[in-house]
Design a protein around this motif. Structure first.
Motif, PDB file in Angstrom:
ATOM      1  N   ALA A 128       0.828  -1.208   0.000  1.00 19.54           N
ATOM      2  CA  ALA A 128       0.000   0.000   0.000  1.00 19.54           C
ATOM      3  C   ALA A 128       0.862   1.258   0.000  1.00 19.54           C
ATOM      4  O   ALA A 128       0.530   2.244  -0.667  1.00 19.54           O
ATOM      5  CB  ALA A 128      -0.934  -0.003   1.201  1.00 19.54           C
ATOM      6  N   THR A 129       1.991   1.229   0.720  1.00 19.11           N
ATOM      7  CA  THR A 129       2.867   2.412   0.733  1.00 19.11           C
ATOM      8  C   THR A 129       3.551   2.602  -0.610  1.00 19.11           C
ATOM      9  O   THR A 129       3.920   3.716  -0.964  1.00 19.11           O
ATOM     10  CB  THR A 129       3.937   2.323   1.833  1.00 19.11           C
ATOM     11  N   ARG A 130       3.727   1.541  -1.369  1.00 21.20           N
ATOM     12  CA  ARG A 130       4.298   1.650  -2.711  1.00 21.20           C
ATOM     13  C   ARG A 130       3.255   2.186  -3.700  1.00 21.20           C
ATOM     14  O   ARG A 130       3.570   2.946  -4.592  1.00 21.20           O
ATOM     15  CB  ARG A 130       4.810   0.291  -3.219  1.00 21.20           C
ATOM     16  N   LEU A 131       2.008   1.761  -3.513  1.00 20.19           N
ATOM     17  CA  LEU A 131       0.939   2.223  -4.396  1.00 20.19           C
ATOM     18  C   LEU A 131       0.570   3.681  -4.133  1.00 20.19           C
ATOM     19  O   LEU A 131       0.244   4.418  -5.055  1.00 20.19           O
ATOM     20  CB  LEU A 131      -0.307   1.343  -4.226  1.00 20.19           C
ATOM     21  N   ALA A 132       0.603   4.072  -2.866  1.00 15.76           N
ATOM     22  CA  ALA A 132       0.241   5.441  -2.477  1.00 15.76           C
ATOM     23  C   ALA A 132       1.208   5.909  -1.387  1.00 15.76           C
ATOM     24  O   ALA A 132       0.925   5.750  -0.200  1.00 15.76           O
ATOM     25  CB  ALA A 132      -1.193   5.497  -1.989  1.00 15.76           C
ATOM     26  N   PRO A 133       2.350   6.459  -1.769  1.00 18.11           N
ATOM     27  CA  PRO A 133       3.377   6.839  -0.791  1.00 18.11           C
ATOM     28  C   PRO A 133       2.931   7.886   0.234  1.00 18.11           C
ATOM     29  O   PRO A 133       3.561   8.016   1.273  1.00 18.11           O
ATOM     30  CB  PRO A 133       4.507   7.388  -1.655  1.00 18.11           C
ATOM     31  N   ASN A 134       1.846   8.589  -0.023  1.00 16.24           N
ATOM     32  CA  ASN A 134       1.373   9.604   0.922  1.00 16.24           C
ATOM     33  C   ASN A 134       0.192   9.127   1.759  1.00 16.24           C
ATOM     34  O   ASN A 134      -0.533   9.934   2.328  1.00 16.24           O
ATOM     35  CB  ASN A 134       0.998  10.887   0.168  1.00 16.24           C
ATOM     36  N   ASP A 135       0.005   7.828   1.848  1.00 17.84           N
ATOM     37  CA  ASP A 135      -1.063   7.243   2.652  1.00 17.84           C
ATOM     38  C   ASP A 135      -0.542   7.011   4.067  1.00 17.84           C
ATOM     39  O   ASP A 135       0.126   6.015   4.341  1.00 17.84           O
ATOM     40  CB  ASP A 135      -1.540   5.936   2.007  1.00 17.84           C
ATOM     41  N   GLY A 136      -0.846   7.938   4.958  1.00 17.75           N
ATOM     42  CA  GLY A 136      -0.350   7.856   6.333  1.00 17.75           C
ATOM     43  C   GLY A 136      -0.855   6.650   7.082  1.00 17.75           C
ATOM     44  O   GLY A 136      -0.147   6.082   7.917  1.00 17.75           O
ATOM     45  N   VAL A 137      -2.084   6.218   6.796  1.00 17.30           N
ATOM     46  CA  VAL A 137      -2.652   5.041   7.453  1.00 17.30           C
ATOM     47  C   VAL A 137      -1.850   3.794   7.084  1.00 17.30           C
ATOM     48  O   VAL A 137      -1.583   2.941   7.935  1.00 17.30           O
ATOM     49  CB  VAL A 137      -4.142   4.882   7.082  1.00 17.30           C
ATOM     50  N   ALA A 138      -1.452   3.695   5.828  1.00 23.32           N
ATOM     51  CA  ALA A 138      -0.649   2.547   5.396  1.00 23.32           C
ATOM     52  C   ALA A 138       0.699   2.540   6.101  1.00 23.32           C
ATOM     53  O   ALA A 138       1.179   1.488   6.529  1.00 23.32           O
ATOM     54  CB  ALA A 138      -0.463   2.573   3.883  1.00 23.32           C
ATOM     55  N   TRP A 139       1.311   3.716   6.249  1.00 19.88           N
ATOM     56  CA  TRP A 139       2.609   3.789   6.938  1.00 19.88           C
ATOM     57  C   TRP A 139       2.463   3.432   8.416  1.00 19.88           C
ATOM     58  O   TRP A 139       3.316   2.743   8.981  1.00 19.88           O
ATOM     59  CB  TRP A 139       3.227   5.170   6.770  1.00 19.88           C
ATOM     60  N   LEU A 140       1.376   3.877   9.051  1.00 25.51           N
ATOM     61  CA  LEU A 140       1.149   3.556  10.454  1.00 25.51           C
ATOM     62  C   LEU A 140       0.920   2.056  10.621  1.00 25.51           C
ATOM     63  O   LEU A 140       1.441   1.435  11.553  1.00 25.51           O
ATOM     64  CB  LEU A 140      -0.054   4.349  10.977  1.00 25.51           C
ATOM     65  N   GLY A 141       0.171   1.457   9.704  1.00 18.76           N
ATOM     66  CA  GLY A 141      -0.048   0.013   9.752  1.00 18.76           C
ATOM     67  C   GLY A 141       1.228  -0.770   9.524  1.00 18.76           C
ATOM     68  O   GLY A 141       1.472  -1.794  10.172  1.00 18.76           O
ATOM     69  N   LEU A 142       2.055  -0.279   8.600  1.00 15.87           N
ATOM     70  CA  LEU A 142       3.343  -0.930   8.357  1.00 15.87           C
ATOM     71  C   LEU A 142       4.208  -0.885   9.614  1.00 15.87           C
ATOM     72  O   LEU A 142       4.821  -1.893   9.991  1.00 15.87           O
ATOM     73  CB  LEU A 142       4.068  -0.261   7.185  1.00 15.87           C
TER      74      LEU A 142
END
Length: 183
Positions: A88-102
């Motif tokens: 998800a962070t690769r598909l949308a690098p500005n997705d903060g929720v994806a970074w928090l989940g990662l």
């Protein structure tokens, strides 16, 4: 005779260059944006009316990966969740929720070095949210850094005093302090 020929050649080159320029006079017609004007047609001869443009779209490429990652995380499949959050962070690098989940997934597989990087990116994107401080606090709790955990849990509690997750983590922290196990 060569002087007038040079002048004519220079004038024709200048005319060719100017022909490619557009006028800035607003009375000349429609100013182009990314939205089609009423009555414009597509390359296939269809009207643009009724077609969705980029600004109308509510779906993002990372949505499906984040949804699947959250399901994997709730099922305690942290490696799978981490892989999906990473996608998800690769598909949308500005997705903060994806970074928090990662970051949370990396915590659970004890890859705190990667978690710290992901938390840094999540903070830049989301800011100081209760979820951010709660997750960072839990990360420190897993590492055994109880003072840092308490500090972050209290920041989360200040931002969201009625959040049951934050309250439960504060209780978990206090029980961790009272029930130290040594091997």
């Amino acid at each position: 005779m060569t002087g007038p020929i040079r002048l004519a050649a220079a004038a024709s080159v200048l005319l060719v260059m100017l022909a490619g320029c557009q006028s800035t006079d607003s009375s000349m017609g429609v100013v182009r944006t990314n939205e089609p004007a009423k009555g414009d047609y597509t390359a296939f001869g269809d009207a643009f009316d009724g077609l969705k443009t980029v600004s109308d779209v509510d779906y993002y490429a990372s949505d499906q990966a984040v949804t699947e990652a959250k399901t994997q995380f709730r099922s305690e499949n942290y490696g799978n969740a981490g892989a999906l959050f990473y996608k998800a962070t690769r598909l949308a690098p500005n997705d903060g929720v994806a970074w928090l989940g990662l970051a949370a997934s990396c915590d659970r597989i004890r890859r705190f070095d990667l978690a710290d990087l992901a938390y840094g990116r999540a903070y830049r994107l989301l800011g100081a949210t209760p979820e951010y401080y709660n997750n960072v606090g839990y990360s420190y709790l897993l590492r055994g850094k109880l003072q840092e955990a308490r500090s972050n849990f209290l920041k989360a509690y200040e931002l969201a005093p009625n959040d049951p997750t934050v309250a439960n983590n504060l209780k978990l922290l206090s029980s961790s302090v009272r029930n130290i196990e040594r091997s």
